[in-house]
Design a protein around this motif. Structure first.
Motif, PDB file in Angstrom:
ATOM      1  N   ILE A 165       1.764  10.119  17.172  1.00 49.39           N
ATOM      2  CA  ILE A 165       1.903   9.327  16.028  1.00 49.39           C
ATOM      3  C   ILE A 165       0.864  10.062  15.001  1.00 49.39           C
ATOM      4  CG2 ILE A 165       1.090   7.029  15.182  1.00 49.39           C
ATOM      5  CD1 ILE A 165       1.306   5.862  17.699  1.00 49.39           C
ATOM      6  N   THR A 166       1.463  10.139  13.810  1.00 44.80           N
ATOM      7  CA  THR A 166       0.966  10.974  12.374  1.00 44.80           C
ATOM      8  C   THR A 166       0.889   9.683  11.548  1.00 44.80           C
ATOM      9  OG1 THR A 166       2.056  13.073  13.144  1.00 44.80           O
ATOM     10  CG2 THR A 166       1.008  12.816  11.166  1.00 44.80           C
ATOM     11  N   SER A 167      -0.442   9.470  10.712  1.00 42.78           N
ATOM     12  CA  SER A 167      -0.543   8.481   9.823  1.00 42.78           C
ATOM     13  C   SER A 167      -1.279   9.106   8.745  1.00 42.78           C
ATOM     14  CB  SER A 167      -1.081   7.434  10.459  1.00 42.78           C
ATOM     15  OG  SER A 167      -2.382   7.513  11.130  1.00 42.78           O
ATOM     16  N   ALA A 168      -1.276   8.653   7.556  1.00 40.15           N
ATOM     17  CA  ALA A 168      -2.051   8.855   6.590  1.00 40.15           C
ATOM     18  C   ALA A 168      -2.089   7.641   5.587  1.00 40.15           C
ATOM     19  CB  ALA A 168      -1.351   9.932   5.719  1.00 40.15           C
ATOM     20  N   GLU A 169      -3.408   7.244   5.208  1.00 47.25           N
ATOM     21  CA  GLU A 169      -3.475   5.960   4.015  1.00 47.25           C
ATOM     22  C   GLU A 169      -4.358   6.423   2.903  1.00 47.25           C
ATOM     23  OE1 GLU A 169      -7.119   3.622   6.057  1.00 47.25           O
ATOM     24  OE2 GLU A 169      -5.315   3.326   6.830  1.00 47.25           O
ATOM     25  N   LEU A 170      -4.155   5.877   1.734  1.00 42.77           N
ATOM     26  CA  LEU A 170      -4.632   5.959   0.653  1.00 42.77           C
ATOM     27  C   LEU A 170      -5.093   4.721   0.234  1.00 42.77           C
ATOM     28  CD1 LEU A 170      -5.705   7.934  -1.667  1.00 42.77           C
ATOM     29  CD2 LEU A 170      -3.666   7.698  -2.774  1.00 42.77           C
ATOM     30  N   MET A 171      -6.648   4.487   0.087  1.00 41.18           N
ATOM     31  CA  MET A 171      -7.119   3.168  -0.368  1.00 41.18           C
ATOM     32  C   MET A 171      -7.916   3.307  -1.569  1.00 41.18           C
ATOM     33  SD  MET A 171      -6.142   1.212   2.375  1.00 41.18           S
ATOM     34  CE  MET A 171      -7.315  -0.207   2.436  1.00 41.18           C
ATOM     35  N   ALA A 172      -7.619   2.323  -2.510  1.00 40.07           N
ATOM     36  CA  ALA A 172      -8.595   2.102  -3.602  1.00 40.07           C
ATOM     37  C   ALA A 172      -9.890   1.130  -3.481  1.00 40.07           C
ATOM     38  CB  ALA A 172      -7.807   1.896  -4.874  1.00 40.07           C
ATOM     39  N   SER A 173     -10.884   1.248  -3.847  1.00 37.69           N
ATOM     40  CA  SER A 173     -11.821   0.368  -3.309  1.00 37.69           C
ATOM     41  C   SER A 173     -12.858  -0.012  -4.482  1.00 37.69           C
ATOM     42  CB  SER A 173     -12.791   1.090  -1.883  1.00 37.69           C
ATOM     43  OG  SER A 173     -13.629   0.189  -1.642  1.00 37.69           O
ATOM     44  N   PHE A 182      -1.886   2.013   0.577  1.00 34.97           N
ATOM     45  CA  PHE A 182      -0.641   2.254   1.301  1.00 34.97           C
ATOM     46  C   PHE A 182      -0.977   3.171   2.604  1.00 34.97           C
ATOM     47  CE2 PHE A 182       0.697   1.319  -2.650  1.00 34.97           C
ATOM     48  CZ  PHE A 182       1.624   0.499  -2.816  1.00 34.97           C
ATOM     49  N   ARG A 183      -0.147   2.971   3.588  1.00 37.21           N
ATOM     50  CA  ARG A 183      -0.364   3.702   5.000  1.00 37.21           C
ATOM     51  C   ARG A 183       1.192   4.122   5.322  1.00 37.21           C
ATOM     52  NH1 ARG A 183      -2.173   0.066   8.040  1.00 37.21           N
ATOM     53  NH2 ARG A 183      -4.102   0.410   7.948  1.00 37.21           N
ATOM     54  N   TYR A 184       0.961   5.606   5.592  1.00 40.96           N
ATOM     55  CA  TYR A 184       2.313   6.263   6.043  1.00 40.96           C
ATOM     56  C   TYR A 184       2.253   6.467   7.459  1.00 40.96           C
ATOM     57  CZ  TYR A 184       5.625   9.970   7.049  1.00 40.96           C
ATOM     58  OH  TYR A 184       6.360  10.783   8.100  1.00 40.96           O
ATOM     59  N   THR A 185       3.214   6.133   8.204  1.00 39.36           N
ATOM     60  CA  THR A 185       3.115   6.237   9.850  1.00 39.36           C
ATOM     61  C   THR A 185       4.587   6.941  10.146  1.00 39.36           C
ATOM     62  OG1 THR A 185       1.874   4.357  10.088  1.00 39.36           O
ATOM     63  CG2 THR A 185       2.969   5.260  11.932  1.00 39.36           C
ATOM     64  N   HIS A 186       4.440   7.938  11.037  1.00 38.32           N
ATOM     65  CA  HIS A 186       5.488   8.519  11.742  1.00 38.32           C
ATOM     66  C   HIS A 186       5.303   8.614  13.300  1.00 38.32           C
ATOM     67  CE1 HIS A 186       8.901  11.201  12.228  1.00 38.32           C
ATOM     68  NE2 HIS A 186       8.123  12.080  13.066  1.00 38.32           N
ATOM     69  N   HIS A 187       6.432   8.102  13.941  1.00 41.41           N
ATOM     70  CA  HIS A 187       6.447   8.151  15.326  1.00 41.41           C
ATOM     71  C   HIS A 187       7.478   9.255  15.839  1.00 41.41           C
ATOM     72  CE1 HIS A 187       4.661   4.100  16.815  1.00 41.41           C
ATOM     73  NE2 HIS A 187       4.019   4.582  15.797  1.00 41.41           N
ATOM     74  N   PHE A 225      13.358  10.579  19.647  1.00 42.26           N
ATOM     75  CA  PHE A 225      13.249   9.417  19.010  1.00 42.26           C
ATOM     76  C   PHE A 225      12.124   9.092  18.024  1.00 42.26           C
ATOM     77  CE2 PHE A 225      15.484   9.604  23.129  1.00 42.26           C
ATOM     78  CZ  PHE A 225      16.760   9.561  22.796  1.00 42.26           C
ATOM     79  N   GLY A 226      12.285   8.260  17.273  1.00 39.17           N
ATOM     80  CA  GLY A 226      11.176   7.818  16.222  1.00 39.17           C
ATOM     81  C   GLY A 226      11.601   7.266  14.959  1.00 39.17           C
ATOM     82  N   SER A 227      10.568   7.003  14.260  1.00 41.35           N
ATOM     83  CA  SER A 227      10.911   6.266  13.036  1.00 41.35           C
ATOM     84  C   SER A 227       9.810   6.557  12.019  1.00 41.35           C
ATOM     85  CB  SER A 227      11.197   4.911  13.109  1.00 41.35           C
ATOM     86  OG  SER A 227      11.466   4.382  12.071  1.00 41.35           O
ATOM     87  N   SER A 228       9.878   6.537  10.829  1.00 38.71           N
ATOM     88  CA  SER A 228       8.871   6.533   9.734  1.00 38.71           C
ATOM     89  C   SER A 228       8.836   5.528   9.083  1.00 38.71           C
ATOM     90  CB  SER A 228       8.809   7.794   9.031  1.00 38.71           C
ATOM     91  OG  SER A 228       8.797   9.017   9.586  1.00 38.71           O
ATOM     92  N   TRP A 229       7.585   4.826   8.430  1.00 41.39           N
ATOM     93  CA  TRP A 229       7.495   3.896   7.448  1.00 41.39           C
ATOM     94  C   TRP A 229       6.565   3.960   6.567  1.00 41.39           C
ATOM     95  CZ3 TRP A 229       6.978   3.250  12.757  1.00 41.39           C
ATOM     96  CH2 TRP A 229       5.903   2.805  13.289  1.00 41.39           C
ATOM     97  N   VAL A 230       6.342   3.160   5.439  1.00 38.03           N
ATOM     98  CA  VAL A 230       5.469   3.046   4.561  1.00 38.03           C
ATOM     99  C   VAL A 230       5.091   1.572   4.287  1.00 38.03           C
ATOM    100  CG1 VAL A 230       4.184   3.638   2.218  1.00 38.03           C
ATOM    101  CG2 VAL A 230       5.816   5.158   3.302  1.00 38.03           C
ATOM    102  N   GLU A 231       3.836   1.297   4.209  1.00 39.35           N
ATOM    103  CA  GLU A 231       3.487  -0.272   4.208  1.00 39.35           C
ATOM    104  C   GLU A 231       2.172  -0.206   3.313  1.00 39.35           C
ATOM    105  OE1 GLU A 231       1.043  -1.597   7.790  1.00 39.35           O
ATOM    106  OE2 GLU A 231       1.300   0.397   8.665  1.00 39.35           O
ATOM    107  N   PRO A 232       2.059  -1.543   2.715  1.00 40.66           N
ATOM    108  CA  PRO A 232       1.090  -1.912   1.994  1.00 40.66           C
ATOM    109  C   PRO A 232      -0.047  -2.381   2.728  1.00 40.66           C
ATOM    110  CG  PRO A 232       2.520  -3.646   1.635  1.00 40.66           C
ATOM    111  CD  PRO A 232       3.383  -2.846   2.698  1.00 40.66           C
ATOM    112  N   VAL A 233      -1.420  -2.158   2.301  1.00 42.99           N
ATOM    113  CA  VAL A 233      -2.580  -2.494   3.268  1.00 42.99           C
ATOM    114  C   VAL A 233      -3.487  -3.185   2.161  1.00 42.99           C
ATOM    115  CG1 VAL A 233      -4.042  -1.846   4.609  1.00 42.99           C
ATOM    116  CG2 VAL A 233      -1.953  -0.621   4.722  1.00 42.99           C
TER     117      VAL A 233
END
Length: 276
Positions: free
Chosen positions: A136-144, A162-167, A182-190
């Protein structure tokens, strides 16, 4: 069910311990001279880089072509994460990337939908000959932004990003035959909150929680993250615990289907931070 209950109990104990530690630390932090630059550099533009070793475990159910592969290991694997932080005053940007991996023998169950809800649900699984290897690879960018009265040594921040995740899942199952990548990737709001407090000039605590997904990418994600640090010379040495829960379902079918249910990544992170 018992394992899940014990995991939830551990998380609640952890939260309670962090809250108590922060409450004890607050009186000492309140006495700190506001003119002194604290751990998070509230007065000036600053940057911070923090590499971590992440001793993490992964648990969950991956569904491919209506076949449920139970992912899980009690053994903590050595993985890594890195965090960059840059800001001034109330505002900051935080970027974090991580990689987690687990490999083990597999269990298989039949998706209840494929049997009309009868027999062979996820609680009745058969041992299979064949390994899995999940990364599982992930990256997130947050404003605070810090809210409420402006303090140099403690505060609450509202975060959004936002957070990006790849399985990436490799399987070599023999019954039924399910071999391949097999796997999938997605981007989500956080969106979430972060609380911090400094104790004198040496010790600091942070606790962070956020939720994501909202049906955009995964159905739902939840993060609980606490860290305690100690300054040694020009470096901060920290111990951190992070728990991430994910429920994800894509709209594909057959071998393109990839659902990740009751997915949990959790474990301890040992970090070293440098600020400039």
């Amino acid at each position: 069910p018992i394992g899940s209950t014990l995991r939830v109990a551990r998380h609640l104990v952890f939260v309670a311990a962090m809250v108590v530690a922060s409450a004890v630390a607050m009186p000492a932090a309140a006495q700190e001279d506001e003119g002194q630059q604290d751990t998070y550099g509230r007065h000036d533009t600053f940057g911070r880089v923090s590499p971590y070793l992440w001793f993490s475990g992964i648990d969950g159910r991956a569904t491919i072509d209506d076949t449920i592969v139970h992912i899980g290991s009690d053994q903590l694997e050595t993985n890594f994460a890195i965090q960059f932080e840059y800001g001034k005053g109330r505002w900051r940007a935080v970027f974090e990337a991580s990689r987690r991996n687990v490999a083990n023998s597999a269990e298989k169950g039949v998706d209840p939908k494929s049997t009309g809800g009868h027999c062979c649900g996820p609680d009745k699984v058969a041992q299979l000959d064949g390994p899995y290897d999940l990364t599982i690879t992930s990256a997130e960018l947050m404003a605070s932004v810090q809210v409420g009265p402006f303090w140099t040594n403690r505060g609450i921040e509202v975060q959004a990003g936002f957070r990006y995740t790849h399985h990436d899942l490799d399987l070599a199952l023999t019954d039924p035959v399910l071999v391949g990548n097999f796997g999938s990737s997605w981007v989500e709001p956080v969106a979430g909150l972060r609380y911090y407090t400094a104790v004198g000039s040496k010790v600091w605590f942070t606790m962070r929680t956020n939720i994501g997904g909202f049906g955009l990418g995964p159905e739902f994600t939840w993060v609980l993250d606490g860290e305690v640090g100690y300054r040694v010379g020009g470096l901060d040495i920290s111990l951190r615990y992070k728990y991430l829960e994910t429920n994800y379902r894509n709209s594909s079918a057959g071998l393109e289907q990839y659902d990740w249910k009751l997915g949990q990544s959790q474990g301890w992170l040992l970090g070293v931070s440098h600020k400039w």
